[in-house]
Structure formats: structure tokens, C-alpha cells
Write a protein that holds these residues in place. Structure first.
Motif, PDB file in Angstrom:
ATOM      1  N   PRO A   1       0.823  -1.220   0.000  1.00 40.69           N
ATOM      2  CA  PRO A   1       0.000   0.000   0.000  1.00 40.69           C
ATOM      3  C   PRO A   1       0.855   1.268   0.000  1.00 40.69           C
ATOM      4  CG  PRO A   1      -0.855  -1.596   1.583  1.00 40.69           C
ATOM      5  CD  PRO A   1       0.472  -2.124   1.119  1.00 40.69           C
ATOM      6  N   GLN A   2       0.473   2.213  -0.832  1.00 43.83           N
ATOM      7  CA  GLN A   2       1.224   3.464  -0.931  1.00 43.83           C
ATOM      8  C   GLN A   2       1.357   4.153   0.418  1.00 43.83           C
ATOM      9  OE1 GLN A   2      -0.391   6.288  -3.724  1.00 43.83           O
ATOM     10  NE2 GLN A   2       1.243   7.764  -3.419  1.00 43.83           N
TER      11      GLN A   2
ATOM     12  N   ASP B   1       4.777   6.012   4.760  1.00 41.38           N
ATOM     13  CA  ASP B   1       4.937   6.193   6.201  1.00 41.38           C
ATOM     14  C   ASP B   1       6.328   5.778   6.680  1.00 41.38           C
ATOM     15  OD1 ASP B   1       2.433   7.234   6.509  1.00 41.38           O
ATOM     16  OD2 ASP B   1       1.507   5.386   7.245  1.00 41.38           O
ATOM     17  N   LEU B   2       6.959   4.837   5.969  1.00 39.94           N
ATOM     18  CA  LEU B   2       8.296   4.377   6.369  1.00 39.94           C
ATOM     19  C   LEU B   2       9.396   5.339   5.945  1.00 39.94           C
ATOM     20  CD1 LEU B   2       8.680   0.527   5.821  1.00 39.94           C
ATOM     21  CD2 LEU B   2       8.472   1.786   7.943  1.00 39.94           C
ATOM     22  N   LEU B   3       9.140   6.144   4.907  1.00 40.71           N
ATOM     23  CA  LEU B   3      10.180   6.985   4.351  1.00 40.71           C
ATOM     24  C   LEU B   3      10.372   8.245   5.181  1.00 40.71           C
ATOM     25  CD1 LEU B   3       9.850   5.016   2.022  1.00 40.71           C
ATOM     26  CD2 LEU B   3       9.964   6.941   0.436  1.00 40.71           C
ATOM     27  N   ALA B   4      11.608   8.551   5.477  1.00 37.25           N
ATOM     28  CA  ALA B   4      11.909   9.790   6.196  1.00 37.25           C
ATOM     29  C   ALA B   4      11.682  10.986   5.278  1.00 37.25           C
ATOM     30  CB  ALA B   4      13.357   9.761   6.684  1.00 37.25           C
TER      31      ALA B   4
ATOM     32  N   TRP C   1       6.917   6.164  -3.474  1.00 38.17           N
ATOM     33  CA  TRP C   1       6.051   5.147  -4.094  1.00 38.17           C
ATOM     34  C   TRP C   1       5.577   5.609  -5.465  1.00 38.17           C
ATOM     35  CZ3 TRP C   1       1.217   4.274  -6.035  1.00 38.17           C
ATOM     36  CH2 TRP C   1       0.722   2.963  -6.039  1.00 38.17           C
ATOM     37  N   SER C   2       5.195   6.875  -5.583  1.00 32.34           N
ATOM     38  CA  SER C   2       4.615   7.363  -6.834  1.00 32.34           C
ATOM     39  C   SER C   2       5.618   7.319  -7.983  1.00 32.34           C
ATOM     40  CB  SER C   2       4.062   8.779  -6.652  1.00 32.34           C
ATOM     41  OG  SER C   2       5.051   9.645  -6.123  1.00 32.34           O
ATOM     42  N   TRP C   3       6.901   7.611  -7.697  1.00 31.54           N
ATOM     43  CA  TRP C   3       7.927   7.570  -8.746  1.00 31.54           C
ATOM     44  C   TRP C   3       8.181   6.135  -9.195  1.00 31.54           C
ATOM     45  CZ3 TRP C   3      10.687  11.222 -11.503  1.00 31.54           C
ATOM     46  CH2 TRP C   3      11.796  10.759 -12.209  1.00 31.54           C
TER      47      TRP C   3
ATOM     48  N   ALA D   1       1.367  14.371  -7.196  1.00 35.85           N
ATOM     49  CA  ALA D   1       2.407  13.812  -6.324  1.00 35.85           C
ATOM     50  C   ALA D   1       3.769  13.837  -6.981  1.00 35.85           C
ATOM     51  CB  ALA D   1       2.043  12.382  -5.927  1.00 35.85           C
ATOM     52  N   LEU D   2       3.805  13.802  -8.328  1.00 37.76           N
ATOM     53  CA  LEU D   2       5.063  13.842  -9.060  1.00 37.76           C
ATOM     54  C   LEU D   2       5.369  15.240  -9.575  1.00 37.76           C
ATOM     55  CD1 LEU D   2       4.655  10.507 -11.030  1.00 37.76           C
ATOM     56  CD2 LEU D   2       6.327  10.956  -9.242  1.00 37.76           C
TER      57      LEU D   2
END
Length: 393
Positions: free
Chosen positions: A16-17, A22-25, A34-36, A260-261
């Protein structure tokens, strides 16, 4: 305490995006969002028939809580990495080993520093790194994979992976840093008088052609502009024939208008009238602190236009925005005369044949030492380059 479960994913869509993000600093570059990565997969730019099989490793506490991700790909070739491992491939052949497929950890076709395992801050990063490397080792053993390679690693994660047995190989890339520069006049002042004249002459040549460069980002981007950018990209790659490095499908560029991009995308449009009718254009990626140059193309041959669209206009824009650095992309010794210095970039490796592992690890200290000398020589503008020693079986 809930037990840990590992899962392998053949598509980023299986994660899930919201949980990935949520894990990425906050400081993680756009290339690991995720979107890239999803846009690369969705467009078919990164796919098994292109030699890139997504194979992300995730770690879960219980059934629902994602605590770690290792973005990984199974590669059938070495294109799109910009870390040149032909010596390793030749050594494998000399030893009678199959070099491909290999496991790769990187943001595909983007030689940008920042690869790491993304680990929840409440977890022990060293323990999770060791655990995930063991899972990767076991996967490689089950599937007769010779190596796992993490490219352009995050310097903050590197010590954890090296402590867990990864071998470091040093290469270099170019980087401009703002340091004390506040505007383009400060940038010019950092050069000697001769090079200041050269840069002014190069910018004047573009100005005399009647071209103006306008940066466009976020809501200023349109599907038509991105379609035009893809056309420039395609034409530029075609000029280099089989070495053109054309990896991205048109549908990837279509996705760049998604909000998002789009907030990370900057197009530098060189035009004589409306900016949406460019003669040439470059595509860069930004976050709050950094700028990365990726692609460019032009429909006219204009003296010094490449330098303006790909270096000077982005640097001027980065200074106005208060960005700290600009990575212009792979290759190009001409970058050094325009304010880009050579900086070390480290990749980390695991080889699963004892002979190959031993030979490469014994070769690396000398090769890395020579690379460090080369970086120093480049930055001192000395007229020589050191070559790494040949790797022999």
C-alpha cells in the motif's frame, strides 16, 4: 510481541502506498517515493521484458504493520545502472559462473545517491538490516543468484550494511554545491577570470539566438509539455544509436503531471515565444534541498544551448530557491569546468561464490584507493587519470 514476516513482491502495487510512504523519512529523495517507482512500473519502463523484474522485500510485524522495505530488482543486464561492472561479469565468465540475473537495489535508471533499507524509526536499524540481508542471501542461494548489489547508497545507511558484511566499491559523480553562493553573480565569482568570461560568452550565445529559458513546475506542467519532453528525450537518445540509453516509455512522462510527481518536476523550457512551445527543454527533479538533472533534448543545433538548459539555468533557479546542491546526472567531463566537483559515490556488494567474493574483496582496497586519487586529481585539475587495476581470475 508480534512475530516478523517477510514477503517478496513482484510489483510495488502489492505494498500500500500509504504504508510505503509512512516508512520513508522526510529527507528521502523523490526517486524512492512510491509514486515515482510506481510510475516506472505502470508505464512498462521497468518490467521483466525490459530486464528489470521488481522484487521488493518487505518485513511485517504481525499481519498489518509494515516495518521495513528493501526496494530491489532482478536484473538480466547492467544497463541503466551507470555503475560499470563489466570487470565483474568477465571475472564470473572466467570462473565458469553465470553473472545474470543479479539482484540490484537502486532507483531504476537514476544514478542518484540515497539507496537504503527503509526501516521504521522504532525498530533497531542494525538488527533489521542484518535480518533483511540474511533473507536476501537465502533468496539468492535458493535461486542460484551470484550477487546482490546496492548502488548509490545513502552514506548514513552504509555503515550498517558494511558491518553486516557488504563490500564497498567507490566510484564518482559530479555535484555542484551552493556553499556560500546566494545568486548567479556569486556562482560566477567562484571561477577564475578566464572561466568567468567563458561562461558569460556561452550564455550570451544562447541569448543572441533569441532564446529565453523559463522554468516550469507543479501546476504549470501540462500533458502537452510532458509529451513534448518525451519527444526531446527520444530524439536525443536516438542520436546515440544503440548507446542512447532510452529506457523510459512515453506513458512514464504522461504520469509526471500527477500532483504527487509534478511538485518534484522542473522543466527548463528554451523558447522564443510562449514557454509551452519550446525549442529545447531539460527535465530536472527537485525536493526541498536538492536538484537533479535527468534528461534534455533540442530541435535546433544552437551553440552552448546544452550548457544553458542543463547547467546554468538550473543553477540560477536553484540559487533563487535556496537549494543546497545540483546533481547534473552521469557522465560528462565538461561539467568540471562549470562548477561541478567530483564526489565519491559508494556501492555495496555481496557475492555468493567464495572464489569470486575473495578475488573481488582482495582487489577492492587498491581499486578504491586509486579512485580516491582520481577524485583528488580531477578536483585539483591535474592532467592525469588513474585507472583501477585489472581484475583477474
Amino acid at each position: 510481541m508480534a512475530s516478523l514476516t517477510a514477503r517478496w513482491h513482484r510489483s510495488i502495487h502489492e505494498i500500500p502506498q500509504s504504508q510505503w510512504e509512512d516508512l520513508l523519512a522526510q529527507q528521502v529523495s523523490p526517486f524512492y517515493r512510491w509514486s515515482w517507482l510506481e510510475a516506472l512500473e505502470h508505464s512498462g519502463s521497468v518490467a521483466p521484458d525490459q530486464g528489470w523484474q521488481p522484487l521488493h522485500l518487505s518485513l511485517w510485524r504481525g499481519e498489518e504493520s509494515l516495518i521495513a522495505i528493501a526496494p530491489l530488482y532482478l536484473k538480466g543486464h547492467s544497463y541503466g545502472e551507470f555503475i560499470f561492472d563489466q570487470s565483474f561479469a568477465r571475472l564470473a565468465g572466467d570462473l565458469g559462473l553465470r553473472y545474470y540475473p543479479k539482484l540490484i537495489g537502486m532507483s531504476p535508471v537514476s544514478p542518484v545517491q540515497g539507496y537504503r533499507f527503509h526501516i521504521h524509526p522504532d525498530e533497531d536499524a542494525q538488527d533489521i538490516t542484518v535480518m533483511m540481508l540474511r533473507l536476501i542471501d537465502e533468496f539468492a542461494a535458493r535461486n542460484n543468484i551470484l550477487s546482490c548489489n546496492f548502488l548509490y547508497v545513502d552514506p548514513l545507511w552504509q555503515p550498517l550494511a558494511e558491518a553486516a558484511g557488504c563490500a564497498a566499491w567507490v566510484n564518482h559523480q559530479s555535484l555542484w554545491s551552493a556553499e556560500e553562493q546566494k545568486d548567479f553573480s556569486d556562482y560566477l565569482a567562484s571561477f577564475n577570470a578566464n572561466q568567468r568570461r567563458n561562461i558569460k560568452r556561452e550564455r550570451k550565445a544562447v541569448n543572441q539566438s533569441g532564446l529565453v529559458v523559463t522554468p516550469l513546475t507543479g501546476p504549470e506542467l501540462t500533458p502537452e509539455l510532458l509529451e513534448r519532453m518525451h519527444s526531446f528525450y527520444e530524439q536525443h537518445c536516438a542520436r546515440w544509436g544503440p548507446w542512447g540509453s532510452k529506457y523510459l516509455q512515453s506513458t512514464f512522462f504522461d504520469r509526471l503531471v500527477d500532483p504527487a510527481l509534478a511538485r518534484h518536476v522542473v522543466l527548463f523550457s528554451a523558447h522564443r515565444g510562449d514557454p509551452v512551445e519550446p525549442v529545447a527543454m531539460s527535465l530536472c527533479i527537485q525536493d526541498e534541498s536538492h536538484l537533479w538533472g535527468r534528461y534534455w533534448g533540442s530541435e535546433e543545433e544552437i551553440d552552448c544551448l546544452h550548457f544553458e538548459v542543463c547547467y546554468y539555468a538550473p543553477i540560477e533557479w536553484a540559487l533563487r530557491r535556496g537549494l543546497h546542491s545540483f546533481d547534473p546526472g552521469a557522465g560528462g567531463s565538461h561539467k568540471r569546468r562549470r562548477g561541478f566537483v567530483a564526489q565519491a559515490r559508494t556501492s555495496l556488494h555481496r557475492w555468493y561464490d567464495p572464489r569470486m567474493d575473495g578475488l573481488i574483496r582482495s582487489w577492492l582496497p587498491r581499486a578504491n584507493g586509486l579512485m580516491e586519487e582520481e577524485i583528488e586529481a580531477i578536483n585539483d585539475e591535474l592532467p592525469f587519470r588513474s585507472k583501477p587495476p585489472e581484475l583477474m581470475a
